[in-house]
Design a protein around this motif. Structure first.
Motif: not given
Length: 268
Positions: A103-105, A94
């Protein structure tokens, strides 16, 4: 010994500015380095950007050219998130310049003045073509970085002073997040003290792609970058100096890899 004196002037050209490096013959390298031994190089006059290329500038390019980066196509970007053993990175499908650490960060909405990362050498060249600039050569980068000095860094050989000039990793290892200088990963360009000739982030923040090859290169896909990064520490990858040269595949993308542009004086 510097054969030609540096005349380094902040240029009024361009919004972010350039530093002018005059034509001349300069000494580069270090005696104990196989890839960059002490030698003299003769350069034409050129200008090098004061700052590393930012997310804001790269976005202007992507929006105008509808460009798709290697990491967006290949899903091969490498990111770092502690705790990890030394020299261990994570491949995150991602991650790309829009989400430099995956993306999650989070995205770059609040990082527009940070250097663009998670881009490849090919991506940097595409930006340069669009912007009418180029990457500095390996020798040009070193001459600009040295600012007339012959020591390992432009502030001398005492690397304990690096924190004044560069966003680097100050932790003993990479098992714990290090925010002791205010940033775990990238910092806004220009957050630390400049070099004597007015260049910011020549050490740390992100590795900077340069054009050119070394005699030790075994593949045309091998490209190079200089100056160290936010990940580099005294114990791991202490490349935050004027001498050392990093290697990477031309399609590889890392969250500590970016670039700074240069241009020929006579081209404008």
């Amino acid at each position: 010994m510097i054969v030609a004196a540096l005349v380094l002037l902040a240029s009024p050209l361009g919004a972010k500015g350039y530093v002018a490096i005059p034509a001349g013959t300069y000494q580069v390298g270090k005696a104990d380095r196989l890839d960059t031994p002490v030698r003299k190089v003769t350069l034409k006059a050129f200008e090098i950007a004061v700052y590393e290329t930012t997310n804001r500038e790269f976005k202007q390019f992507v929006d105008a050219a509808h460009y798709v980066t290697d990491a967006e196509r290949l899903h091969n970007a490498m990111v770092f998130a502690p705790p990890l053993k030394e020299f261990t990175w994570l491949q995150d499908k991602t991650a790309n310049w829009r989400y430099p650490n995956g993306k999650k960060r989070g995205g770059i909405e609040k990082l527009m003045d940070h250097p663009v990362t998670s881009i490849s050498y090919r991506d940097a060249l595409a930006y340069c073509t669009w912007a009418g600039v180029r990457l500095p050569t390996l020798d040009e980068w070193e001459v600009a970085c040295r600012a007339g000095t012959t020591t390992d860094t432009f502030f001398g050989d005492d690397l304990t002073k690096i924190g004044k000039y560069a966003n680097v990793w100050h932790g003993r290892d990479h098992l714990r997040a290090d925010t002791s200088d205010g940033y775990m990963t990238t910092a806004p360009v220009g957050s630390f003290a400049p070099s004597p000739n007015g260049l910011y982030d020549m050490y740390g923040n992100v590795f900077e792609f340069c054009s050119g090859h070394l005699k030790s290169d075994k593949s045309d896909r091998t490209v190079h970058a200089r100056g160290g990064s936010w990940w580099c520490s005294l114990n791991s990858c202490c490349f935050f100096n004027s001498i050392d040269i990093g290697k990477v595949d031309m399609r590889a993308s890392f969250s500590n890899q970016g670039f700074r542009v240069a241009r020929d004086v006579k081209s404008r």
